[in-house]
Design a protein around this motif. Structure first.
Motif, PDB file in Angstrom:
ATOM      1  N   MET A   1       0.933  -1.146  -0.033  1.00 33.01           N
ATOM      2  CA  MET A   1       0.127   0.130  -0.263  1.00 33.01           C
ATOM      3  C   MET A   1       0.945   1.327  -0.067  1.00 33.01           C
ATOM      4  O   MET A   1       1.937   1.243   0.669  1.00 33.01           O
ATOM      5  CB  MET A   1      -1.178  -0.006   1.284  1.00 33.01           C
ATOM      6  N   ILE A   4      -3.184   6.264   2.194  1.00 32.05           N
ATOM      7  CA  ILE A   4      -4.773   6.302   1.892  1.00 32.05           C
ATOM      8  C   ILE A   4      -4.935   7.671   2.276  1.00 32.05           C
ATOM      9  O   ILE A   4      -4.218   8.542   2.846  1.00 32.05           O
ATOM     10  CB  ILE A   4      -5.106   5.457   3.248  1.00 32.05           C
ATOM     11  N   TYR A  38      -6.253  -4.008   8.349  1.00 30.73           N
ATOM     12  CA  TYR A  38      -5.524  -4.028   7.097  1.00 30.73           C
ATOM     13  C   TYR A  38      -4.172  -3.566   7.259  1.00 30.73           C
ATOM     14  O   TYR A  38      -3.207  -4.142   6.461  1.00 30.73           O
ATOM     15  CB  TYR A  38      -6.194  -3.180   5.916  1.00 30.73           C
TER      16      TYR A  38
END
Length: 41
Positions: A1, A4, A38
């Motif tokens: 990732m 965000i 997550y």
């Protein structure tokens, strides 16, 4: 990732009605629980 992006996270203080990761009293919503799982927190 890589990251965000959030545009507010408290219910009632976001730019879209009915969204947010936590209630105004600090209680996490299911989306916040998922996000914390997550990222491993």
């Amino acid at each position: 990732m890589k990251g965000i992006t959030l545009w507010g996270y408290v219910v009632g203080s976001t730019w879209v009605n009915g969204t947010g990761l936590i209630q105004s009293n600090g209680t996490p919503r299911p989306a916040m629980n998922w996000l914390m799982d997550y990222i491993g927190r």
